[in-house]
Design a protein around this motif. Structure first.
Motif, short mmCIF file in Angstrom:
data_model
loop_
_atom_site.label_atom_id
_atom_site.label_comp_id
_atom_site.label_asym_id
_atom_site.label_seq_id
_atom_site.Cartn_x
_atom_site.Cartn_y
_atom_site.Cartn_z
N ALA A 81 -16.46 2.08 -12.34
CA ALA A 81 -17.07 3.40 -12.14
C ALA A 81 -18.40 3.52 -12.87
CB ALA A 81 -16.11 4.48 -12.59
N ARG A 82 -18.59 2.75 -13.94
CA ARG A 82 -19.86 2.78 -14.68
C ARG A 82 -20.97 2.03 -13.95
NH1 ARG A 82 -16.42 1.34 -19.30
NH2 ARG A 82 -15.92 3.25 -20.47
N GLY A 83 -20.61 1.39 -12.83
CA GLY A 83 -21.64 0.71 -12.04
C GLY A 83 -21.61 -0.80 -12.11
N HIS A 84 -20.61 -1.37 -12.78
CA HIS A 84 -20.53 -2.83 -12.88
C HIS A 84 -19.81 -3.41 -11.67
CE1 HIS A 84 -20.66 -1.70 -17.32
NE2 HIS A 84 -21.80 -2.30 -17.07
N SER A 85 -20.36 -4.47 -11.12
CA SER A 85 -19.73 -5.17 -10.01
C SER A 85 -18.72 -6.16 -10.56
CB SER A 85 -20.79 -5.91 -9.18
OG SER A 85 -20.19 -6.67 -8.15
N ARG A 86 -17.48 -6.03 -10.12
CA ARG A 86 -16.42 -6.85 -10.70
C ARG A 86 -15.51 -7.40 -9.61
NH1 ARG A 86 -19.27 -6.83 -14.60
NH2 ARG A 86 -18.85 -5.83 -16.62
N LYS A 87 -14.96 -8.58 -9.89
CA LYS A 87 -13.85 -9.14 -9.13
C LYS A 87 -12.71 -9.31 -10.13
CE LYS A 87 -16.51 -11.75 -5.69
NZ LYS A 87 -16.79 -13.10 -5.13
N VAL A 88 -11.62 -8.59 -9.90
CA VAL A 88 -10.54 -8.57 -10.88
C VAL A 88 -9.22 -8.91 -10.21
CG1 VAL A 88 -9.39 -7.23 -12.68
CG2 VAL A 88 -11.79 -6.75 -12.12
N LEU A 89 -8.51 -9.86 -10.79
CA LEU A 89 -7.18 -10.24 -10.30
C LEU A 89 -6.16 -9.84 -11.36
CD1 LEU A 89 -5.22 -11.72 -8.41
CD2 LEU A 89 -5.83 -13.85 -9.57
N ILE A 90 -5.27 -8.92 -10.99
CA ILE A 90 -4.24 -8.44 -11.91
C ILE A 90 -2.89 -8.89 -11.37
CG2 ILE A 90 -3.21 -6.46 -13.06
CD1 ILE A 90 -5.81 -4.94 -12.49
N THR A 91 -2.17 -9.69 -12.12
CA THR A 91 -0.84 -10.14 -11.71
C THR A 91 0.18 -9.58 -12.70
OG1 THR A 91 -1.23 -12.23 -12.90
CG2 THR A 91 -1.62 -12.22 -10.53
N MET A 92 1.18 -8.90 -12.18
CA MET A 92 2.18 -8.27 -13.03
C MET A 92 3.46 -8.06 -12.25
SD MET A 92 0.49 -4.45 -13.27
CE MET A 92 1.91 -3.72 -14.09
N PRO A 93 4.58 -7.83 -12.93
CA PRO A 93 5.88 -7.76 -12.25
C PRO A 93 6.07 -6.48 -11.46
CG PRO A 93 6.14 -7.35 -14.59
CD PRO A 93 4.72 -7.76 -14.39
N PRO A 94 7.03 -6.48 -10.55
CA PRO A 94 7.34 -5.25 -9.80
C PRO A 94 7.95 -4.19 -10.71
CG PRO A 94 8.98 -6.95 -9.34
CD PRO A 94 7.92 -7.60 -10.16
N ARG A 95 7.93 -2.95 -10.22
CA ARG A 95 8.56 -1.81 -10.89
C ARG A 95 7.93 -1.49 -12.24
NH1 ARG A 95 14.89 -3.19 -10.29
NH2 ARG A 95 14.13 -5.23 -10.88
N HIS A 96 6.66 -1.86 -12.41
CA HIS A 96 5.96 -1.55 -13.65
C HIS A 96 4.78 -0.61 -13.41
CE1 HIS A 96 8.48 -4.57 -15.49
NE2 HIS A 96 7.91 -4.36 -16.66
N GLY A 97 4.79 0.11 -12.28
CA GLY A 97 3.80 1.15 -12.05
C GLY A 97 2.46 0.71 -11.54
N LYS A 98 2.35 -0.55 -11.11
CA LYS A 98 1.04 -1.06 -10.72
C LYS A 98 0.48 -0.38 -9.48
CE LYS A 98 2.78 -4.94 -8.02
NZ LYS A 98 2.40 -4.30 -6.75
N SER A 99 1.31 -0.21 -8.43
CA SER A 99 0.81 0.36 -7.19
C SER A 99 0.47 1.83 -7.35
CB SER A 99 1.85 0.19 -6.06
OG SER A 99 2.02 -1.17 -5.74
N ARG A 100 1.31 2.56 -8.06
CA ARG A 100 1.05 3.99 -8.24
C ARG A 100 -0.26 4.21 -9.00
NH1 ARG A 100 3.69 8.66 -7.54
NH2 ARG A 100 3.31 10.38 -8.99
N ARG A 101 -0.53 3.35 -9.97
CA ARG A 101 -1.77 3.51 -10.72
C ARG A 101 -2.97 2.92 -9.98
NH1 ARG A 101 -2.59 4.75 -15.94
NH2 ARG A 101 -0.90 6.18 -15.38
N ALA A 102 -2.85 1.69 -9.51
CA ALA A 102 -4.01 0.99 -8.95
C ALA A 102 -4.34 1.39 -7.53
CB ALA A 102 -3.79 -0.52 -9.02
N ALA A 103 -3.34 1.82 -6.75
CA ALA A 103 -3.59 2.14 -5.34
C ALA A 103 -3.48 3.63 -5.03
CB ALA A 103 -2.61 1.36 -4.45
N ARG A 104 -3.28 4.46 -6.08
CA ARG A 104 -3.19 5.90 -5.84
C ARG A 104 -4.04 6.69 -6.85
NH1 ARG A 104 2.97 7.04 -3.46
NH2 ARG A 104 2.69 5.68 -1.66
#
Length: 522
Positions: A81-104
């Motif tokens: 959001a500050r304007g930096h161009s990034r490629k980020v790969l986040i790998t983490m287990p299911p049921r740890h809130g990743k989709s709710r936070r990252a995709a919503r």
């Protein structure tokens, strides 16, 4: 028409935003009740601007919880959001809130900061991606005035909507589009592309066709829709060495990616959260006991892939599936097999590492010709008051002539547990007059690889037959790679087969049985 007082208050509120925390508190203490209410509203808005997690907590009155790993996701979005161009790969287990936070919450927050930007969200299916889009759209309808967002009246679909100026209703450049993997992403490009859960399940992960389809979509569709200077975030659980994350990490631009690898239990010194080895990712929701229970439920292969983010090939470095499946026999076919020896091997829980949470109890026998038969796997997580009786009951069931017990971790104690359990069963009449099997202590002096390889070699020669199926034991065998901690089922299996494999022995050592317990076996 604004008054001079309103001008002064507006200027004060603008200056308030630039002050430090202590200065803001001092100003609030001196303010009138009316001004204090206005300052509180500004404070709330500043907090929501701070991060996706802060916005979520405020808008849900604290129901949306924060955690260190979710804060790490927040930091990624704040950086972009500050304007930096990034490629980020986040790998983490299911049921740890990743989709709710990252995709919503995070895309909603990003659009509130940049209503002139466009966001793309892709998931393994169009339905799942649409669910994310629908949630964000509905959140704009619910919280729009608080976060400064509004939908354009002519574009409100869940899978595609445009934003509008909240005051004039004029269409803005910003908006959102969603798609399933393999689907099209037509129209305007994206300043931020989020790929959440690109793989549906193990079947898709194991399918070369599905993996190829995903990679072609990734290269020819999604990447072509990202605006110059835009950012991409891929967040997933690992399924396969050649899944999307795996292909990215072996690609030509792998060095351009920021990787945030978050296993359920920390297993390295360079953890992104600075955890010590052995610490869980979200201890408030999933402590070590809960994770151990999940591990036992899902099996080793799923555990290492989905929860530890270290996918293993279906076949490890020692055992191969065909060695098991091609030589398996049914209990019906086994009725015609005569065994010369039967043994129960025990590997008591208590080795090093988190994987040693079970007591391995495996029973088997051998024929005069040297073929080995695996008859039972009674391994489980159980205390000393339970596993001794379980091992003895298995020995009675298969008429074992010996127990093989590893003595590395309390061998004398293990032998005493078995003797006491046998006496208990004698008193209850369960032994039926059967002589107690000899207890053979073994000390695993060699490394696990050196102990396992000779047994795997026997399996490769079609000399080991599983009577029926033992999914958890077999899963541990074919996914074990030298260097990994070997689980207790597998260790018991190796001890069993090692004892049975020597045709010159009637028990470890040079002594023969003097009580003729093997009479009638040939």
């Amino acid at each position: 028409m604004t008054t001079a007082t309103e001008h002064r208050q507006t200027a004060l509120l603008d200056r308030y935003r630039t002050l430090g925390r202590e200065q803001r508190r001092a100003l609030a203490r001196q303010a009138s009740p009316e001004l204090r209410a206005a300052l509180a509203a500004v404070e709330q808005q500043m907090a929501m601007d701070r991060s996706p997690g802060a916005m979520a907590a405020i808008l849900t009155d604290g129901k949306e919880k924060q955690a260190k790993h979710l804060d790490l996701i927040d930091r990624v979005f704040r950086d972009i959001a500050r304007g930096h161009s990034r490629k980020v790969l986040i790998t983490m287990p299911p049921r740890h809130g990743k989709s709710r936070r990252a995709a919503r919450w995070a895309p909603l927050w990003f659009l509130s900061r940049h209503p002139d930007r466009r966001v793309m969200i892709a998931s393994y299916s169009a339905d799942l991606a649409d669910d994310h889009g629908r949630w964000i759209r509905d959140a704009i309808n619910s919280y729009g005035p608080q976060i400064g967002l509004a939908l354009h009246t002519g574009s409100k679909a869940a899978n595609r909507f445009d934003l509008a100026n909240p005051e004039t209703g004029e269409r803005l450049e910003g908006g959102l589009v969603t798609a399933g993997v393999g689907g099209g992403l037509t129209g305007k490009g994206a300043h931020l592309a989020i790929v959440d859960d690109p793989i549906k399940d193990a079947a898709d992960a194991e399918s070369p066709t599905m993996r190829k389809r995903l990679w072609e979509w990734w290269t020819s569709v999604l990447n072509t829709r990202v605006e110059p200077g835009g950012s991409i975030i891929v967040i997933q659980t690992r399924w396969h060495e050649k899944d999307l994350a795996g292909k990215i990490l072996e690609g030509e631009d792998a060095d351009d990616w920021i990787r945030l690898d978050l296993p359920a239990i920390c297993d390295s010194d360079d953890d992104p959260l600075g955890r010590e080895i052995g610490q869980p990712l979200w201890p408030v929701r999933y402590g070590l006991k809960a994770l151990e229970k999940i591990r036992r439920a899902v099996g080793e292969r799923v555990w290492w892939s989905l929860f530890q983010q270290k996918p293993r090939p279906l076949e490890g470095g020692v055992w191969k599936w065909p060695w098991i499946t091609d030589n398996r026999i049914t209990p019906m076919a086994f009725r015609g097999v005569d065994l010369t020896r039967t043994v129960v091997a025990v590997d008591q829980a208590g080795g090093e590492g988190d994987s040693h949470d079970e007591t391995g109890i495996v029973g088997g026998g051998r024929t005069h010709d040297g073929d080995l038969y695996i008859l039972a796997d009674r391994s489980a997580n159980m205390g000393a008051d339970t596993w001794g009786h379980e091992a003895c009951r298995l020995a009675i069931e298969i008429q074992a002539d010996a127990f093989v017990v590893e003595d590395n971790f309390g061998g004398d104690q293990s032998a005493q547990i078995i003797r006491q359990a046998w006496r208990d069963l004698e008193r209850s009449g369960e032994t039926g007059g059967m002589l107690m099997p000899r207890i053979i202590p073994v000390h695993a002096k060699q490394g696990k690889k050196l102990r396992a390889e000779p047994i795997a070699q026997l399996a490769s020669q079609a000399l080991i037959h599983h009577v029926g199926e033992f999914p958890r034991l077999e899963g541990q065998l074919v996914t074990w790679i030298p260097g990994m901690d070997s689980p207790d089922r597998m260790d018991a299996y190796v001890h069993l087969c090692t004892e049975l494999a020597d045709p010159m022995q009637e028990g470890l050592g040079t002594q023969h049985y003097t009580d003729q317990r093997l009479r009638g076996r040939r």
